[in-house]
Design a protein around this motif. Structure first.
Motif, PDB file in Angstrom:
ATOM      1  N   UNK A 309       1.109  -1.730   0.018  1.00 22.60           N
ATOM      2  CA  UNK A 309      -0.054  -0.285  -0.209  1.00 22.60           C
ATOM      3  C   UNK A 309       1.233   0.951   0.438  1.00 22.60           C
ATOM      4  N   UNK A 310       1.733   1.684   0.516  1.00 18.67           N
ATOM      5  CA  UNK A 310       2.941   2.399   0.703  1.00 18.67           C
ATOM      6  C   UNK A 310       3.466   2.422  -0.700  1.00 18.67           C
ATOM      7  N   UNK A 311       3.728   1.224  -1.221  1.00 18.76           N
ATOM      8  CA  UNK A 311       4.837   1.321  -1.839  1.00 18.76           C
ATOM      9  C   UNK A 311       3.783   2.171  -3.425  1.00 18.76           C
ATOM     10  N   UNK A 312       2.570   2.189  -3.760  1.00 20.40           N
ATOM     11  CA  UNK A 312       1.447   2.309  -4.233  1.00 20.40           C
ATOM     12  C   UNK A 312       1.237   3.673  -4.229  1.00 20.40           C
ATOM     13  N   UNK A 313       1.319   4.123  -2.712  1.00 19.54           N
ATOM     14  CA  UNK A 313       0.842   5.061  -2.409  1.00 19.54           C
ATOM     15  C   UNK A 313       1.883   5.940  -3.469  1.00 19.54           C
ATOM     16  N   UNK A 314       3.356   6.115  -2.857  1.00 18.65           N
ATOM     17  CA  UNK A 314       4.923   6.526  -3.208  1.00 18.65           C
ATOM     18  C   UNK A 314       4.415   6.804  -4.837  1.00 18.65           C
ATOM     19  N   UNK A 315       4.124   5.745  -5.217  1.00 21.15           N
ATOM     20  CA  UNK A 315       4.633   5.202  -6.868  1.00 21.15           C
ATOM     21  C   UNK A 315       3.825   6.925  -6.954  1.00 21.15           C
ATOM     22  N   UNK A 316       2.912   6.244  -7.138  1.00 16.63           N
ATOM     23  CA  UNK A 316       0.976   7.395  -7.576  1.00 16.63           C
ATOM     24  C   UNK A 316       1.502   8.761  -7.476  1.00 16.63           C
ATOM     25  N   UNK A 317       1.798   8.841  -6.386  1.00  9.22           N
ATOM     26  CA  UNK A 317       2.630  10.653  -6.013  1.00  9.22           C
ATOM     27  C   UNK A 317       3.547  10.688  -7.150  1.00  9.22           C
TER      28      UNK A 317
END
Lengths: 449, 449
Positions: A309-317
């Motif tokens: 979930x954290x990976x996804x958020x960072x990648x998304x940003x």
């Protein structure tokens, strides 16, 4: 990326978190998600409890369905579509529609690889027998659930004493099976030290799981109908109607590797803290990608929902043109077996030895809640500190209700670079229904002082 | 102090922790403890659960008895001895033996004042009626317990909606009484913000406690036998067989004041971080002394067991010639009312307004454990941050099983000086039986970003 086209490969935690973040930041951007299964955004971690009968329907494990992403977020989720090739030069992916069986190329400006990880299945005789399962996708959980309901197995063998292994041992007990768990290691839960893992062994044994350590899976035998009959180890033959292989996972990184993208720890896709891969405009996130470990200061492969979930958020940003860095992991994890709660963070003593660190270690047993309060039970806390600086390097907790989530206090203290004295100094919450007056993690910390 | 004579006034948490620490560090030193009651080292915080019938015997609340201190630690604990004067010049205390009724002087090289705090009892008509109690010493708890068993009261009135108030409301419900709780404030739990306190109000009301806010105690009426008959407020008359006054505490600092020792916040004994008072070789610790507040950076009076134990340890180290500093408090506290868990740390929005801070606040409602997991319930988390730096200033949590101890994560993050981004970045523990994938405290933190 400014309102260009994003393709995401994989529609679970990391992929859909990133896609959703990009949609919020870039309302005009085209987002296509290719997912080879039929589900999106589900809680794989909930599957053992679904199989065990504690959760009524698999629907409850689904956070958001493909049609919701399509309708509410204008994210073009295409399930049953498998990406079979990445072309990093022409910036396109080759996609196979699993239903229509056609293959097509789809261009992208940015590509996020969020292909997850797959359970390790050993190459051995009759591993394809009916009733032998791994757990990964929601569909794999549904398959196990349906098998249990239809075939009513009575003898379960779980191979591997990690998280999946002990959670599935609980699930099968809940479904009234005889459960045998085998692991070739001399202890359960490889991320724990043996002294702590032994507490888990004792409890599981008490609860009627037959735990066989230092015992190696060799092969399977089939019934005439093709279903599994026995599990053959290096020591014995164990009758089984159902088998779960919980032998670890490997990152789904072949697609990336074939495209010339660099792999790293455990063959996970090599990423920097922005989640960029070695190829321009190609990102990776979740169980297929590496993470930076805050204690070892090395890239590691940790396949956990929190990380995904954290990976996804960072990648998304970052894909949206923002600037975020993945903060790193401590490998914090928690689970339970029936009433026994189990958690760890940072590094274990075993790892400290491997890393040749000068460390000190203390283990205490206290009670949680207060000793005189109804329901009070033993809690064991192990803390590991750097010998010179007394900074905390890791913690392990084993106890009963309310015990294990205390690992968050240790994880926070480690991230802050706290010494044991600073952990002792913390103003933590106390009342008899919750804790002793010095919280057990502080009792452990006081042992160093 | 090097193996000289230490006198401790008060034999509970702070005093006995200090005495024990000095004994460990200075095996030859003479240590005398004067305690006016008959008990030492007991858990006052456990008394509501003892009265409520959840703990079998008051013995269980006693951590260590006077004779154990005497025999095992050579600490000369003299119970039923009240210190009635401190002579800081000649370094001696005047002691009254409550049993023998004689008075004598006892010299010291170091003196630790650990006299605790006393419940506030308003001066009003018939406040001396039978059945009206406060809770402070273990004996006061035993008195209430015996009264409940002997008189079998059916109508309880609790005055004050703080920790003692709501815990005693629970205890009296457990003893099958009708319970009315009155508080003159417009909310329960003054350390919480009203929006959060309203959740407690709703729950207590649902659980059949009659909660009367903005209602002021005026006086009591007695039965002919001298027992309490009614509680008279500014709005009505409430029949009562038993009354608990939970109207806050005041530090027992008169003895110190009479000796010319400086008082501070809320008339608590003024101490520095070493727990030294304004008089040489006189120390103070526990509920009678001040503490430094990490957020407001001011001295405050917080009477809590956690603080008293830390005070005692720090005083003990320093008295023994070591060097320790009290690390300061955040006012972290936790309690429950039946199934509802309640915790807070740092400052509330109310306090931030009073301090004229530029703050931001977010409140979220999530679930704990994971929404689909059996027993999942609502959890509400309120976070307060400094507007400019986004550093966390305070948190409040209200939820059900397993919810409130999460306040420790916030307390640790505040102590580390973390911003909300750093809280979001933490690698906290997740599994469906414990949490959502983003822990609720992180869900709250994400609202600021």
């Amino acid at each position: 990326m400014q309102n260009n086209k994003l393709i995401v490969i994989g529609g679970d935690a990391a992929g859909m978190t990133a896609a959703s973040k990009v949609r919020r930041e870039q309302p005009e951007c085209e987002i296509v998600v290719f997912e080879r299964g039929i589900h999106t955004s589900y809680s794989a971690c909930g599957m053992p409890y679904y199989i065990g009968g504690q959760i009524e329907s698999e629907e409850q494990l689904i956070a958001r369905k493909p049609e919701v992403f399509r309708q509410k977020q204008y994210i073009d989720v295409r399930t049953r579509h498998e990406v079979i090739e990445i072309d990093p030069i022409s910036k396109r992916v080759k996609v196979k529609s699993l239903d229509e069986e056609n293959v097509f190329w789809e261009p992208w400006d940015d590509l996020l690889i969020a292909t997850g990880a797959s359970p390790i299945v050993p190459e051995m005789e009759n591993v394809d027998a009916g009733g032998i399962f791994t757990l990964s996708t929601l569909q794999s959980g549904i398959d196990v659930f349906n098998f249990v309901n239809e075939k009513k197995p009575t003898k379960a063998v779980v191979v591997g004493g990690g998280y999946i292994g002990i959670e599935m041992a609980e699930a099968f007990l809940d479904r009234s099976m005889e459960v045998t768990l085998i692991d070739m290691a001399p202890q359960l839960m490889a991320t724990f030290d043996k002294d702590m893992a032994d507490l888990i062994f004792d409890y599981m044994t008490e609860q009627q799981v037959k735990v066989l350590l230092e015992e190696k899976l060799v092969k399977f035998e089939k019934n005439p109908d093709g279903s599994v009959k026995t599990v053959i180890t290096d020591k014995q033959s164990i009758p089984a109607d159902i088998v779960i292989l919980g032998m670890g996972v490997k990152p789904n990184s072949e697609l990336a590797a074939q495209a010339g993208i660099k792999l790293g720890a455990n063959n996970a896709i090599c990423v920097n803290q922005r989640l960029e891969t070695s190829a321009p405009n190609i990102w990776a996130a979740g169980d297929c990608a590496e993470s930076f470990h805050l204690i070892t200061q090395k890239q590691v492969h940790i396949a956990l929902g929190t990380v995904a979930n954290k990976h996804g958020l960072v990648a998304g940003i970052n894909i949206s043109g923002g600037s975020a860095r993945f903060p790193g992991v401590l490998g914090t994890a928690i689970t339970k077996f029936n009433g026994l709660e189990i958690s760890c963070t940072g590094i274990s003593e075993k790892e400290a030895i491997k890393l040749k660190l000068d460390y000190q270690v203390e283990t205490i047993t206290s009670s949680s809640p207060a000793g005189y309060y109804p329901g009070s039970e033993k809690i064991t806390v192990k803390l590991l500190v750097d010998q010179a600086t007394k900074r905390i390097l890791g913690g392990q907790i084993i106890g009963y209700q309310g015990a294990a989530k205390r690992i968050d206090t240790i994880a926070t203290a480690i991230t802050a670079g706290f010494t044991v004295q600073q952990l002792v100094d913390l103003d933590l919450a106390y009342a008899p229904p919750f804790s002793t007056v010095w919280d057990p993690v502080q009792i452990a910390a006081r042992k160093f002082i």
